[in-house]
Design a protein around this motif. Structure first.
Motif, mmCIF file in Angstrom:
data_model
loop_
_atom_site.group_PDB
_atom_site.id
_atom_site.type_symbol
_atom_site.label_atom_id
_atom_site.label_comp_id
_atom_site.label_asym_id
_atom_site.label_seq_id
_atom_site.Cartn_x
_atom_site.Cartn_y
_atom_site.Cartn_z
ATOM 1 N N ASP A 43 52.684 48.657 -0.395
ATOM 2 C CA ASP A 43 53.357 48.274 0.853
ATOM 3 C C ASP A 43 53.137 46.802 1.174
ATOM 4 O OD1 ASP A 43 54.440 50.756 1.332
ATOM 5 O OD2 ASP A 43 52.871 51.375 2.740
ATOM 6 N N ARG A 44 51.940 46.303 0.922
ATOM 7 C CA ARG A 44 51.618 44.917 1.252
ATOM 8 C C ARG A 44 52.197 43.939 0.227
ATOM 9 N NH1 ARG A 44 46.074 44.494 4.520
ATOM 10 N NH2 ARG A 44 47.071 42.508 4.975
ATOM 11 N N ILE A 45 52.308 44.351 -1.024
ATOM 12 C CA ILE A 45 52.918 43.488 -2.056
ATOM 13 C C ILE A 45 54.396 43.252 -1.722
ATOM 14 C CG2 ILE A 45 53.883 43.643 -4.402
ATOM 15 C CD1 ILE A 45 51.267 42.539 -4.728
ATOM 16 N N PHE A 46 55.104 44.323 -1.381
ATOM 17 C CA PHE A 46 56.532 44.236 -1.090
ATOM 18 C C PHE A 46 56.729 44.096 0.416
ATOM 19 C CE2 PHE A 46 56.174 46.486 -5.135
ATOM 20 C CZ PHE A 46 56.928 45.648 -5.925
ATOM 21 N N CYS A 47 56.346 42.951 0.942
ATOM 22 C CA CYS A 47 56.349 42.701 2.378
ATOM 23 C C CYS A 47 57.637 42.010 2.834
ATOM 24 C CB CYS A 47 55.146 41.837 2.744
ATOM 25 S SG CYS A 47 55.222 40.199 1.995
ATOM 26 N N GLU A 48 57.729 41.827 4.117
ATOM 27 C CA GLU A 48 58.835 41.082 4.710
ATOM 28 C C GLU A 48 58.671 39.599 4.373
ATOM 29 O OE1 GLU A 48 61.402 42.506 6.331
ATOM 30 O OE2 GLU A 48 60.461 44.451 5.941
ATOM 31 N N ILE A 49 59.770 38.882 4.341
ATOM 32 C CA ILE A 49 59.760 37.467 3.999
ATOM 33 C C ILE A 49 58.905 36.651 4.977
ATOM 34 C CG2 ILE A 49 61.857 36.815 5.237
ATOM 35 C CD1 ILE A 49 62.529 35.107 2.695
ATOM 36 N N GLU A 50 58.778 37.119 6.204
ATOM 37 C CA GLU A 50 57.977 36.417 7.208
ATOM 38 C C GLU A 50 56.496 36.364 6.849
ATOM 39 O OE1 GLU A 50 61.744 37.666 8.777
ATOM 40 O OE2 GLU A 50 60.133 38.965 8.066
ATOM 41 N N ASN A 51 56.062 37.224 5.922
ATOM 42 C CA ASN A 51 54.665 37.235 5.490
ATOM 43 C C ASN A 51 54.458 36.406 4.219
ATOM 44 O OD1 ASN A 51 51.895 38.044 5.660
ATOM 45 N ND2 ASN A 51 52.286 39.544 4.049
ATOM 46 N N LEU A 52 55.464 35.639 3.822
ATOM 47 C CA LEU A 52 55.349 34.832 2.611
ATOM 48 C C LEU A 52 55.425 33.355 2.956
ATOM 49 C CD1 LEU A 52 57.732 36.879 0.307
ATOM 50 C CD2 LEU A 52 55.235 37.009 0.401
ATOM 51 N N GLN A 53 54.712 32.547 2.171
ATOM 52 C CA GLN A 53 54.758 31.104 2.349
ATOM 53 C C GLN A 53 54.653 30.430 0.989
ATOM 54 O OE1 GLN A 53 51.417 29.973 4.785
ATOM 55 N NE2 GLN A 53 49.924 30.931 3.443
ATOM 56 N N VAL A 54 55.166 29.217 0.910
ATOM 57 C CA VAL A 54 55.094 28.420 -0.309
ATOM 58 C C VAL A 54 53.821 27.583 -0.253
ATOM 59 C CG1 VAL A 54 56.185 26.553 -1.617
ATOM 60 C CG2 VAL A 54 57.593 28.331 -0.570
ATOM 61 N N MET A 55 53.076 27.609 -1.349
ATOM 62 C CA MET A 55 51.868 26.788 -1.441
ATOM 63 C C MET A 55 51.824 26.118 -2.809
ATOM 64 S SD MET A 55 48.983 29.223 0.308
ATOM 65 C CE MET A 55 47.810 27.927 0.669
ATOM 66 N N CYS A 56 51.315 24.889 -2.844
ATOM 67 C CA CYS A 56 51.106 24.250 -4.138
ATOM 68 C C CYS A 56 50.020 25.033 -4.876
ATOM 69 C CB CYS A 56 50.732 22.771 -3.968
ATOM 70 S SG CYS A 56 49.123 22.469 -3.221
ATOM 71 N N LYS A 57 50.003 24.916 -6.181
ATOM 72 C CA LYS A 57 49.046 25.681 -6.984
ATOM 73 C C LYS A 57 47.592 25.405 -6.605
ATOM 74 C CE LYS A 57 52.135 26.500 -10.875
ATOM 75 N NZ LYS A 57 52.384 26.246 -12.305
ATOM 76 N N PRO A 58 47.189 24.138 -6.388
ATOM 77 C CA PRO A 58 45.786 23.900 -6.002
ATOM 78 C C PRO A 58 45.416 24.543 -4.658
ATOM 79 C CG PRO A 58 46.763 21.880 -6.836
ATOM 80 C CD PRO A 58 47.880 22.871 -6.682
ATOM 81 N N CYS A 59 46.281 24.435 -3.656
ATOM 82 C CA CYS A 59 45.995 25.046 -2.355
ATOM 83 C C CYS A 59 45.966 26.569 -2.456
ATOM 84 C CB CYS A 59 47.017 24.600 -1.311
ATOM 85 S SG CYS A 59 46.807 22.894 -0.742
ATOM 86 N N HIS A 60 46.883 27.136 -3.229
ATOM 87 C CA HIS A 60 46.914 28.594 -3.400
ATOM 88 C C HIS A 60 45.632 29.075 -4.069
ATOM 89 C CE1 HIS A 60 48.701 32.464 -5.074
ATOM 90 N NE2 HIS A 60 48.699 32.590 -3.760
ATOM 91 N N LYS A 61 45.147 28.323 -5.037
ATOM 92 C CA LYS A 61 43.901 28.686 -5.714
ATOM 93 C C LYS A 61 42.737 28.673 -4.729
ATOM 94 C CE LYS A 61 40.953 27.565 -9.607
ATOM 95 N NZ LYS A 61 40.740 26.750 -10.785
ATOM 96 N N VAL A 62 42.666 27.655 -3.875
ATOM 97 C CA VAL A 62 41.594 27.568 -2.876
ATOM 98 C C VAL A 62 41.655 28.760 -1.928
ATOM 99 C CG1 VAL A 62 40.792 26.260 -0.860
ATOM 100 C CG2 VAL A 62 41.339 25.065 -2.981
ATOM 101 N N LYS A 63 42.848 29.077 -1.407
ATOM 102 C CA LYS A 63 42.999 30.200 -0.474
ATOM 103 C C LYS A 63 42.589 31.511 -1.140
ATOM 104 C CE LYS A 63 46.241 32.509 2.619
ATOM 105 N NZ LYS A 63 46.829 33.725 2.113
ATOM 106 N N THR A 64 43.015 31.705 -2.367
ATOM 107 C CA THR A 64 42.681 32.925 -3.106
ATOM 108 C C THR A 64 41.181 33.036 -3.332
ATOM 109 O OG1 THR A 64 44.844 32.900 -4.179
ATOM 110 C CG2 THR A 64 43.115 34.215 -5.249
#
Length: 74
Positions: A43-64
């Motif tokens: 359910d969480r993987i296939f979420c609404e578009i409002e729960n998605l954001q674009v991140m650069c690879k370095p920032c996404h790695k830090v958040k993860t």
């Protein structure tokens, strides 16, 4: 033709498509609870578009990595 650029939600820099990833604003696996079951995960993987954001690879790695570290504390 010029490349499409995307703005990172974290650092606000602009990147071409090859340098960005889509991130779930609310993590698929809640860092405070960890993995609960497959139904919630899907359910969480296939979420609404409002729960998605674009991140650069370095920032996404830090958040993860921060989310993983929080899950390990529990």
């Amino acid at each position: 033709m010029l490349a499409q650029h995307y703005k990172c939600a974290m650092c606000s820099e602009e990147y071409v498509a090859a340098d960005v990833q889509v991130d779930h604003i609310n993590p698929v696996v809640d860092p405070s609870k960890g993995f609960i079951n497959w139904d919630i995960y899907i359910d969480r993987i296939f979420c609404e578009i409002e729960n998605l954001q674009v991140m650069c690879k370095p920032c996404h790695k830090v958040k993860t990595e921060l989310e993983k570290a929080e899950r390990k504390k529990k």
